[in-house]
Design a protein around this motif. Structure first.
Motif, short mmCIF file in Angstrom:
data_model
loop_
_atom_site.label_atom_id
_atom_site.label_comp_id
_atom_site.label_asym_id
_atom_site.label_seq_id
_atom_site.Cartn_x
_atom_site.Cartn_y
_atom_site.Cartn_z
N VAL A 18 -1.90 6.96 -1.01
CA VAL A 18 -1.86 6.38 0.14
C VAL A 18 -0.79 7.10 0.97
O VAL A 18 0.51 7.28 0.61
CB VAL A 18 -1.55 5.10 0.36
N ASN A 19 -1.23 7.91 2.16
CA ASN A 19 -0.39 8.89 2.67
C ASN A 19 0.09 7.94 3.84
O ASN A 19 1.26 7.77 4.19
CB ASN A 19 -1.15 10.03 3.30
N PHE A 56 0.94 -1.35 -0.05
CA PHE A 56 -0.19 -0.22 0.03
C PHE A 56 0.76 1.33 0.01
O PHE A 56 0.60 2.39 -0.41
CB PHE A 56 -0.69 0.11 1.14
N ASP A 57 2.10 1.45 0.72
CA ASP A 57 2.88 2.40 0.71
C ASP A 57 3.45 2.77 -0.72
O ASP A 57 3.67 3.94 -0.55
CB ASP A 57 4.16 1.99 1.52
N THR A 100 -6.30 13.72 -3.50
CA THR A 100 -6.25 12.59 -4.31
C THR A 100 -7.53 11.83 -3.79
O THR A 100 -8.09 11.75 -2.94
CB THR A 100 -5.18 11.69 -3.78
N LYS A 101 -7.74 10.67 -4.99
CA LYS A 101 -9.02 10.02 -4.69
C LYS A 101 -8.59 8.53 -5.32
O LYS A 101 -7.87 8.57 -6.24
CB LYS A 101 -10.15 10.39 -5.54
N CYS A 145 -6.47 0.15 6.99
CA CYS A 145 -6.90 1.54 7.59
C CYS A 145 -6.05 2.61 6.84
O CYS A 145 -4.85 2.40 6.93
CB CYS A 145 -6.93 1.69 8.95
N ILE A 146 -6.81 3.36 5.98
CA ILE A 146 -5.70 4.22 4.92
C ILE A 146 -6.26 5.69 5.17
O ILE A 146 -7.23 6.15 5.40
CB ILE A 146 -6.34 3.83 3.44
N ARG A 147 -5.12 6.39 5.26
CA ARG A 147 -5.16 8.01 4.91
C ARG A 147 -4.61 8.30 3.68
O ARG A 147 -3.66 7.89 3.66
CB ARG A 147 -4.48 8.56 6.38
N ARG A 148 -5.62 9.14 3.00
CA ARG A 148 -5.27 9.42 1.66
C ARG A 148 -4.45 10.49 1.76
O ARG A 148 -4.57 11.54 2.74
CB ARG A 148 -6.28 9.47 0.68
#
Length: 588
Positions: free
Chosen positions: A507-508, A501-502, A534-535, A527-530
Motif C-alpha cells: 500500500v502506497n 492499511f498503511d 507490487t501485487k 481506496c488504495i494506491r499500490r
C-alpha cells in the motif's frame, strides 16, 4: 510526558498568568490523572504585554547584523537591521497615505521579499494584513476587497500577470492616476502598490512607494508602534470557500505569538543533543496563515533565520535549499518529503543539518518514518488549523505517541471532548474536540452568525475534529466529524482503518471513505494506491485487516486506483473528491 495538569476542579482559573500561589496549586494537580475528557495546561511563564511589532523591535535591535530572511530562489538576503529599517520605511508610506490602526491592507501574489516587507510594516503600526489567496477566482478577490474595505493592495512580482489580474477587477487602474484612483468597488482604496515590472497608470511602483515613506518622520512610526495592543487584530486569512464565500479568520497579535511561542518550547535538547531547529528554518508554505506564524514569527522571536524556498516549490529546489543553506528545521507535508525521497539523485545530497521536520494532516506510517530518517532526525506531527493551533509533538514524547496522531496540548490551552449533546465524555471516548485558549482566532471577519456557530460565547471553539483524551492528557485525533462513517448507527473514524492499511508493504496511499449502502446507512470503502511493481488483491487486504480491527470495520469495498489522489489547495488528499470517485466507480 509522565505528569499532566487537570483544572477540572478549579473552573475559575481562567487567568493563565501564573504566580507563586497558583504554582503551588499546579504542583498538587500535576499528580492527578484525568477521568473526564477535559484538560487545562498552564503556561510556564506569564504572557507578554507586547505586540508582535514591539517584540520585533527588541529582537531586531539585539540581532541587527544577523540574517533574518534568505530568499533562495530570488537570491536576496536581508538582515534584521535591514528588515527593521525597510519595514519602517514602508510603514511611513502607509501612515503618509493616512492609514491607521485597524485599517486593512491586501497582499496578493507569490512568496517574495515584498510580501514580508508589507506584513512586517503593517503589523508594527496596527494595520491588518489580508492574505488574498492565489487560488481564488477574480470575482471572489473583488468581493474580498469590497468586504474588508481595503485601503491598500500590494501586488507581488509573480505571477507575472498580477497587473492584468488587478486591472480586471479594478478597471480604474488603467485610466486614473495613482494618486486619484477613485475605485468604484471600494471607494476607500487609496493605493495599489506593484512590485512587478508590468505597470498600470493607476499603480505606484514599490520603489516609488518606498521613496514616499523615506522622508516620513520616524518618531511618528515609533509612536504608532507603541499604540498597538496585543489584543488588536493582526491578519485575516481566508478558508478555502468550498461551501460558499470563504470565511475571513481574524487573528490577534497575542494569538499568533502564542503559536510561535509554542513551537519555541520544543526547540530544546533531545537525547542530550541541542536541536535548535529554528536557527535556519526553511519555509515552503504560503506566508498567509500558519506559514507566517510558524515559518516567520517562530524564528523571528528567537533571533533566527527563515529561508524562503521560492514562490514555487519542487523537490529538487527544496533538497538544494536544505543542503546549501544548512537548514535545521522546516514544515513540510508528507507528499513533500516523499517527493524528495523519490529524487533520482537523492543519495548525492547532504541532509545532515536537518534536525526537525514538522508535518500534519495524517498518521505517519512506521515504514515511512524510517524512510524519512534519511532526510531529518525528528519527524513530528502538528495539530491545528486556520482558526487556532493545537500543539506539536516533542522529540521527548514517548515512542507510542510519536507513532500516532497524538499530542500534548499547547501551553495555556484548554481542551475537552464532547458528545453530540455537548456533554463532556469520559476519557478515551471519541467525540468532538473543543478548544479554548490564547492561540484561537478572534472572529470571522464580518460573519457574526458563523462566528457564533463555531466559537461559543464562553470562548470554546468547536473544531469539527473527532478525537479522544487519555488519562495523561494526550489528545488523539481520529478524523473530521464530517468525514466519520456511520454504519448501522455506529461512528467509524477513517483513521482507524487507514493506520492498518498503511502498514501493508503493497500500500502506497490509502483513503477510507463512506459510501451509500442503498438505505440510511453507509458502508466502508478503502481506496488504495499500490506501490509500483507490487501485487495484492482485495481479499488479501481484507484478510490483512482481520484480527487488527473488528470484523465490523473490515471494508465491504476495496478499490485500487491507478491515478494520484486528488488534493486540496493545501496539498492534502481531498477526501470528498475521493469519496465521489468511489461512488462513481461502484455505481452508487
Amino acid at each position: 510526558m509522565s505528569e499532566t495538569t487537570s483544572f477540572e476542579h478549579f473552573p475559575g482559573l481562567i487567568d493563565l498568568h501564573l504566580n507563586t500561589a497558583l504554582g503551588s496549586v499546579i504542583n498538587v494537580t500535576m499528580s492527578q490523572k484525568l477521568t473526564k475528557s477535559y484538560i487545562h495546561v498552564p503556561v510556564k511563564t506569564p504572557f507578554s504585554e507586547k505586540s508582535v511589532g514591539q517584540r520585533f523591535q527588541e529582537v531586531a535591535n539585539q540581532n541587527a547584523d544577523k540574517e533574518m530572511f534568505v530568499f533562495y530562489a530570488d537570491q536576496e538576503r536581508k538582515t534584521f537591521r535591514q528588515m527593521q529599517e525597510e519595514s519602517q520605511q514602508f510603514a511611513g508610506g502607509l501612515l503618509k497615505l493616512g492609514l491607521k490602526k485597524g485599517d486593512t491592507l491586501g497582499v496578493w501574489g507569490g512568496n517574495h521579499y515584498e510580501w514580508l516587507l508589507a506584513y512586517l510594516a503593517s503589523l508594527q503600526i496596527g494595520v491588518i494584513t489580508v492574505n488574498m489567496r492565489m487560488d481564488f477566482p477574480l470575482s471572489v478577490q473583488q468581493e474580498v476587497i469590497q468586504r474588508l474595505g481595503m485601503k491598500v493592495v500590494i501586488l507581488m512580482r509573480s505571477p507575472s500577470d498580477m497587473c492584468d489580474r488587478a486591472s480586471q477587477i479594478i478597471p480604474e487602474l488603467l485610466t486614473n492616476a495613482a494618486d486619484n484612483l477613485n475605485c468604484q468597488i471600494t471607494p476607500s482604496l487609496k493605493c495599489v502598490i506593484n512590485a512587478g515590472t508590468n505597470q498600470c497608470k493607476g499603480m505606484i511602483s514599490l520603489t516609488d512607494f518606498m521613496e514616499m515613506g523615506k522622508g516620513f518622520d520616524r518618531s511618528t512610526v515609533t509612536k504608532a508602534i507603541d499604540r498597538v495592543d496585543f489584543d488588536d487584530p493582526i491578519c485575516v486569512t481566508f478558508t478555502s470557500g468550498s461551501t460558499g464565500f470563504p470565511k475571513g479568520v481574524t487573528h490577534t497579535h497575542r494569538s499568533v505569538l502564542m503559536v510561535s511561542e509554542d513551537f519555541a518550547r520544543f526547540d530544546e535538547d533531545a537525547d542530550g543533543i541541542p536541536i535548535h531547529y529554528s536557527r535556519r528554518f526553511a519555509l515552503i508554505m504560503s506566508f498567509g496563515g500558519m506559514g507566517a506564524h510558524i515559518g516567520v514569527l517562530f524564528p523571528m522571536i528567537k533571533g533566527d533565520t527563515t529561508i524562503i524556498v521560492g514562490p514555487a516549490y519542487n523537490a529538487q529546489l527544496m533538497a538544494n535549499v536544505i543542503q546549501d543553506e544548512r537548514v535545521t528545521g522546516s514544515t513540510m507535508l508528507i507528499q513533500h518529503l516523499n517527493d524528495i525521497l523519490s529524487l533520482p539523485n537523492f543519495e548525492e545530497y547532504d541532509f545532515s543539518s536537518f534536525q526537525v521536520c514538522i508535518t500534519g494532516g495524517s498518521i505517519i506510517p512506521h515504514s515511512f518514518r524510517q524512510r524519512a530518517s534519511k532526510i531529518t532526525k525528528h519527524l513530528l506531527l502538528a495539530y491545528g488549523g486556520t482558526e487556532g493551533f493545537g500543539s506539536t509533538q516533542s522529540p521527548k514524547d514517548p515512542i507510542e505517541i510519536l507513532h500516532s496522531p497524538a499530542f500534548f496540548p499547547a501551553d495555556g490551552s484548554e481542551w475537552k471532548i464532547i458528545a453530540d449533546d455537548g456533554q463532556i465524555l469520559p476519557i478515551n471516548e471519541i467525540g468532538e474536540i473543543c478548544h479554548r485558549g490564547p492561540s484561537l482566532f478572534l472572529y470571522y471577519w464580518g460573519e457574526e452568525e458563523k462566528t457564533k456557530a463555531a466559537k461559543k460565547p464562553s470562548g470554546w471553539y468547536h473544531t469539527g475534529d473527532m478525537g479522544t483524551l487519555d488519562e495523561s492528557g494526550y489528545l488523539r485525533v481520529v478524523g473530521r466529524k464530517s468525514e466519520r462513517i456511520i454504519k448501522e448507527g455506529v461512528n467509524i473514524a477513517p483513521s482507524q482503518l487507514e493506520k492498518v492499511f498503511d502498514e501493508h508493504p503493497a500500500v502506497n496511499n490509502v483513503m477510507v471513505v463512506g459510501v451509500p449502502d442503498g438505505h440510511t446507512s453507509e458502508e466502508v470503502c478503502a481506496c488504495i494506491r499500490r506501490h509500483p511493481l507490487t501485487k495484492v488483491t482485495s481479499d488479501e487486504l481484507k484478510e490483512f485487516c482481520r484480527g487488527k480491527v473488528s470484523d465490523f470495520l473490515v471494508p465491504k469495498y476495496i478499490l485500487f486506483m491507478e491515478d494520484a489522489f486528488p488534493t486540496t489547495e493545501t496539498g492534502k488528499f481531498d477526501r470528498k473528491k475521493i469519496a465521489e470517485q468511489a461512488k462513481t466507480i461502484l455505481g452508487l
